[in-house]
Design a protein around this motif. Structure first.
Motif, PDB file in Angstrom:
ATOM      1  N   THR A 135      19.385  23.964  48.556  1.00 36.10           N
ATOM      2  CA  THR A 135      18.959  22.566  48.647  1.00 36.10           C
ATOM      3  C   THR A 135      17.497  22.556  49.080  1.00 36.10           C
ATOM      4  N   ALA A 136      16.620  22.158  48.163  1.00 38.93           N
ATOM      5  CA  ALA A 136      15.183  22.201  48.432  1.00 38.93           C
ATOM      6  C   ALA A 136      14.582  20.809  48.298  1.00 38.93           C
ATOM      7  N   PRO A 137      13.654  20.451  49.189  1.00 36.59           N
ATOM      8  CA  PRO A 137      12.978  19.147  49.083  1.00 36.59           C
ATOM      9  C   PRO A 137      12.232  18.986  47.772  1.00 36.59           C
ATOM     10  N   THR A 138      11.677  20.105  47.277  1.00 34.31           N
ATOM     11  CA  THR A 138      10.960  20.085  45.999  1.00 34.31           C
ATOM     12  C   THR A 138      11.605  21.112  45.080  1.00 34.31           C
ATOM     13  N   ARG A 139      12.025  20.648  43.922  1.00 32.25           N
ATOM     14  CA  ARG A 139      12.728  21.549  43.002  1.00 32.25           C
ATOM     15  C   ARG A 139      12.427  21.148  41.566  1.00 32.25           C
ATOM     16  N   THR A 140      12.020  22.134  40.752  1.00 31.90           N
ATOM     17  CA  THR A 140      11.728  21.900  39.343  1.00 31.90           C
ATOM     18  C   THR A 140      12.478  22.941  38.518  1.00 31.90           C
ATOM     19  N   VAL A 141      13.219  22.493  37.528  1.00 30.93           N
ATOM     20  CA  VAL A 141      13.943  23.390  36.617  1.00 30.93           C
ATOM     21  C   VAL A 141      13.638  22.927  35.200  1.00 30.93           C
ATOM     22  N   SER A 171       8.518  29.384  49.149  1.00 32.96           N
ATOM     23  CA  SER A 171       8.898  28.985  47.794  1.00 32.96           C
ATOM     24  C   SER A 171       9.676  30.094  47.104  1.00 32.96           C
ATOM     25  N   ILE A 172      10.515  29.704  46.167  1.00 33.36           N
ATOM     26  CA  ILE A 172      11.224  30.622  45.283  1.00 33.36           C
ATOM     27  C   ILE A 172      10.896  30.217  43.856  1.00 33.36           C
ATOM     28  N   THR A 173      10.472  31.174  43.066  1.00 29.28           N
ATOM     29  CA  THR A 173      10.194  30.952  41.651  1.00 29.28           C
ATOM     30  C   THR A 173      11.041  31.941  40.850  1.00 29.28           C
ATOM     31  N   GLY A 174      11.495  31.525  39.682  1.00 26.28           N
ATOM     32  CA  GLY A 174      12.320  32.445  38.917  1.00 26.28           C
ATOM     33  C   GLY A 174      12.437  32.083  37.468  1.00 26.28           C
ATOM     34  N   LEU A 175      13.146  32.942  36.762  1.00 20.63           N
ATOM     35  CA  LEU A 175      13.344  32.803  35.326  1.00 20.63           C
ATOM     36  C   LEU A 175      14.783  33.176  35.010  1.00 20.63           C
ATOM     37  N   TYR A 176      15.402  32.371  34.166  1.00 20.85           N
ATOM     38  CA  TYR A 176      16.772  32.633  33.735  1.00 20.85           C
ATOM     39  C   TYR A 176      16.818  32.716  32.216  1.00 20.85           C
ATOM     40  N   LEU A 177      17.373  33.788  31.708  1.00 21.61           N
ATOM     41  CA  LEU A 177      17.475  33.992  30.269  1.00 21.61           C
ATOM     42  C   LEU A 177      18.707  33.261  29.750  1.00 21.61           C
ATOM     43  N   GLY A 178      18.614  31.949  29.756  1.00 22.74           N
ATOM     44  CA  GLY A 178      19.735  31.125  29.339  1.00 22.74           C
ATOM     45  C   GLY A 178      19.412  29.659  29.486  1.00 22.74           C
ATOM     46  N   SER A 179      20.449  28.837  29.442  1.00 25.37           N
ATOM     47  CA  SER A 179      20.277  27.387  29.406  1.00 25.37           C
ATOM     48  C   SER A 179      19.946  26.810  30.775  1.00 25.37           C
ATOM     49  N   ARG A 180      19.388  25.622  30.731  1.00 27.32           N
ATOM     50  CA  ARG A 180      19.059  24.932  31.978  1.00 27.32           C
ATOM     51  C   ARG A 180      20.324  24.592  32.769  1.00 27.32           C
ATOM     52  N   SER A 181      21.363  24.170  32.076  1.00 21.65           N
ATOM     53  CA  SER A 181      22.590  23.791  32.789  1.00 21.65           C
ATOM     54  C   SER A 181      23.203  24.977  33.527  1.00 21.65           C
ATOM     55  N   ARG A 182      23.205  26.125  32.888  1.00 20.50           N
ATOM     56  CA  ARG A 182      23.745  27.311  33.545  1.00 20.50           C
ATOM     57  C   ARG A 182      22.855  27.736  34.706  1.00 20.50           C
ATOM     58  N   CYS A 183      21.555  27.617  34.536  1.00 17.55           N
ATOM     59  CA  CYS A 183      20.625  27.942  35.619  1.00 17.55           C
ATOM     60  C   CYS A 183      20.846  27.006  36.805  1.00 17.55           C
ATOM     61  N   GLU A 184      21.011  25.732  36.533  1.00 17.47           N
ATOM     62  CA  GLU A 184      21.256  24.761  37.608  1.00 17.47           C
ATOM     63  C   GLU A 184      22.512  25.143  38.392  1.00 17.47           C
ATOM     64  N   ALA A 185      23.519  25.620  37.689  1.00 21.42           N
ATOM     65  CA  ALA A 185      24.751  26.018  38.364  1.00 21.42           C
ATOM     66  C   ALA A 185      24.517  27.212  39.278  1.00 21.42           C
ATOM     67  N   PHE A 208      12.199  28.036  37.081  1.00 14.52           N
ATOM     68  CA  PHE A 208      12.460  27.134  38.201  1.00 14.52           C
ATOM     69  C   PHE A 208      11.555  27.452  39.372  1.00 14.52           C
ATOM     70  N   THR A 209      11.297  26.441  40.168  1.00 18.29           N
ATOM     71  CA  THR A 209      10.531  26.568  41.403  1.00 18.29           C
ATOM     72  C   THR A 209      11.178  25.691  42.460  1.00 18.29           C
ATOM     73  N   MET A 210      11.330  26.231  43.654  1.00 17.28           N
ATOM     74  CA  MET A 210      11.863  25.475  44.790  1.00 17.28           C
ATOM     75  C   MET A 210      10.954  25.710  45.990  1.00 17.28           C
ATOM     76  N   ARG A 211      10.675  24.641  46.748  1.00  9.19           N
ATOM     77  CA  ARG A 211       9.772  24.742  47.894  1.00  9.19           C
ATOM     78  C   ARG A 211      10.405  24.107  49.125  1.00  9.19           C
TER      79      ARG A 211
END
Length: 454
Positions: A289-295, A269-283, A227-230
């Motif tokens: 709350t970021a204007p630009t967010r990619t997961v 910006s914040i960048t990261g990695l989650y060892l799991g599913s996208r849905s759990r990462c989103e939670a 994920f990346t948030m800016r």
């Protein structure tokens, strides 16, 4: 001076009036020796940081075997030469080069996996380690710079993108094969040379010998989420304050870093990695709350490419060299509001620079500070000051000096900074005396040396 020290010191002295017989060394090596005047010398002497292009080593030895490394150590000892071990050539302080003999281990790059263990040549580039191990469905915890050599990364500790789940690189290290100052090839592990093995786990490269291979415990890999948030610069204070309360205490499976950058424009910006599913990462990210967010979910190896800033194995190898200066801190407590504002003010100064803040704790913090030579187990996060091009060094020096009274005197040996005077206590903390004792045992005459040796 005791007899052993005297004899070791004598062995370092060159024969009176004798010049090094470079032809003899060349004939000894299975690899190749590059000398000034050779067509490839200008390229062979290069390291990653362009700032050290003016170095003029006596020779560069590309070692094809551990025996080549031992031959170079013996040759240097007999001729009173300084050796500069080089794996990936990424030493921030330029210790991969100099005026002596560069012992380059980049040809020792084999990566093998058997029964849960990876045996990796000390010259392997990190992205090749990731790529080769991924074929067996495994990996090791390590960093994100694709062309960094595995030796330097490991010997200093190895902070990386899955450290909060699997620990530092040294936490999965099972053994190290290395050539010591007396030219012997030994293997250090928990059961063989245990004090040296302790020192090699966080004591830094270039202090105790020249590593030729490492054996690591591997972990199975799976699809992960990145994920990346800016945010605009105006949100810097709020983002930093929130991130530092969240990131070190997040589930171990989630790692993130925060960038405050002026390179060339200002950004957060914040960048990261989650060892799991996208849905759990989103939670887990719902508080931001970021204007630009990619997961995105992707394969493990593709995630390592993503973290390295490249998209394929080939592109990971072809990134440009850089002219930079850098330093570091560790934060053992949350930054106060005034400290956050002071840090933001440093980034806002003119120039091209970034403060990179990596979350720790998790598995890293569950190892005792004295269990390995890496002492910063209780830190919440690390901070790296990184600047490019003109005036890079003055900005780094000023930024770090201004933040030291607020953050304390702690630094990461893998980001060495020659401007730190009390470097032993900052790099090693209470582990410094034990490191010095191991040094006396395995290198009593100080054959392996650099400006910030143990």
């Amino acid at each position: 001076m005791d007899r052993r020290v005297f004899l070791s010191a004598a062995a370092l002295a060159p024969f009176a009036g004798a010049a090094p017989d470079w032809r003899a060394l060349d004939k000894t090596l299975k690899g190749r020796l590059v000398r000034p005047g050779d067509a490839t010398y200008a390229t062979a002497k290069r390291v990653f940081n362009v700032a050290f292009d003016n170095a003029s080593p006596r020779a560069v030895a590309y070692c094809a075997t551990a025996a080549d490394v031992a031959a170079c150590v013996g040759f240097a000892r007999r001729n009173g030469l300084v050796v500069h071990p080089r794996s990936g050539g990424h030493s921030y302080a330029g210790w991969s080069t100099g005026s002596g003999l560069i012992v380059d281990v980049s040809q020792l790059k084999a990566v093998k996996h058997t029964a849960g263990l990876a045996t990796v040549g000390s010259g392997a580039k990190l992205i090749d380690v990731y790529s080769t191990l991924a074929k067996s469905g495994v990996s090791i915890p390590a960093g994100s710079c694709p062309t960094v050599g595995v030796a330097g990364l490991t010997l200093g500790g190895g902070i990386g993108v899955v450290s909060r789940r699997y620990g530092l690189t040294i936490d999965v290290l099972k053994s190290v094969s290395l050539v010591t100052a007396d030219g012997k090839l030994i293997t250090a592990s928990a059961n063989s040379h245990p004090d040296l093995f302790w020192a090699l786990r966080g004591g830094g490269g270039g202090n105790f010998g020249i590593a030729t291979s490492f054996t690591y415990q591997t972990h199975p890999i799976q699809d992960v989420t990145v994920f990346t948030m800016r945010w605009p610069w105006s949100q810097a204070f709020a983002v930093v304050k929130k991130w530092q309360k969240w990131a070190p205490g997040a589930p171990d499976a989630l790692w993130s870093n925060l960038h405050l950058s002026q390179d060339p424009g200002r950004s957060v910006s914040i960048t990261g990695l989650y060892l799991g599913s996208r849905s759990r990462c989103e939670a887990l990210l719902k508080g931001f709350t970021a204007p630009t967010r990619t997961v995105r979910s992707m394969g493990y190896l593709q995630a390592m490419y993503f973290m390295a800033g490249c998209s394929t194995l080939a592109s990971c190898h072809t990134g440009p060299r850089d002219r930079f200066s850098a330093s570091s801190h560790f934060a053992y407590t949350e930054m106060s509001d005034s400290t956050i504002r002071a840090l933001i003010a440093q980034v806002a100064r003119p120039g091209r620079h970034t403060v990179l803040i990596d979350a720790l704790r998790g598995a890293v913090g569950r190892v005792a500070p004295g269990a390995t030579a890496f002492p910063h187990r209780n830190a919440l996060f690390s901070l790296q000051y990184y600047a490019h091009f003109e005036n890079a060094s003055p900005w780094v020096r000023s930024a770090r000096d201004s933040m030291t009274p607020r953050l304390g005197k702690h630094a990461y040996i893998n980001y060495p900074d020659i401007g730190i005077n009390d470097y032993k206590s900052q790099y090693y903390g209470s582990n410094a005396p034990r490191l010095a004792q191991v040094k006396k045992t395995y290198d009593p005459a100080g054959f392996f040396r650099h400006p910030q040796g143990v």
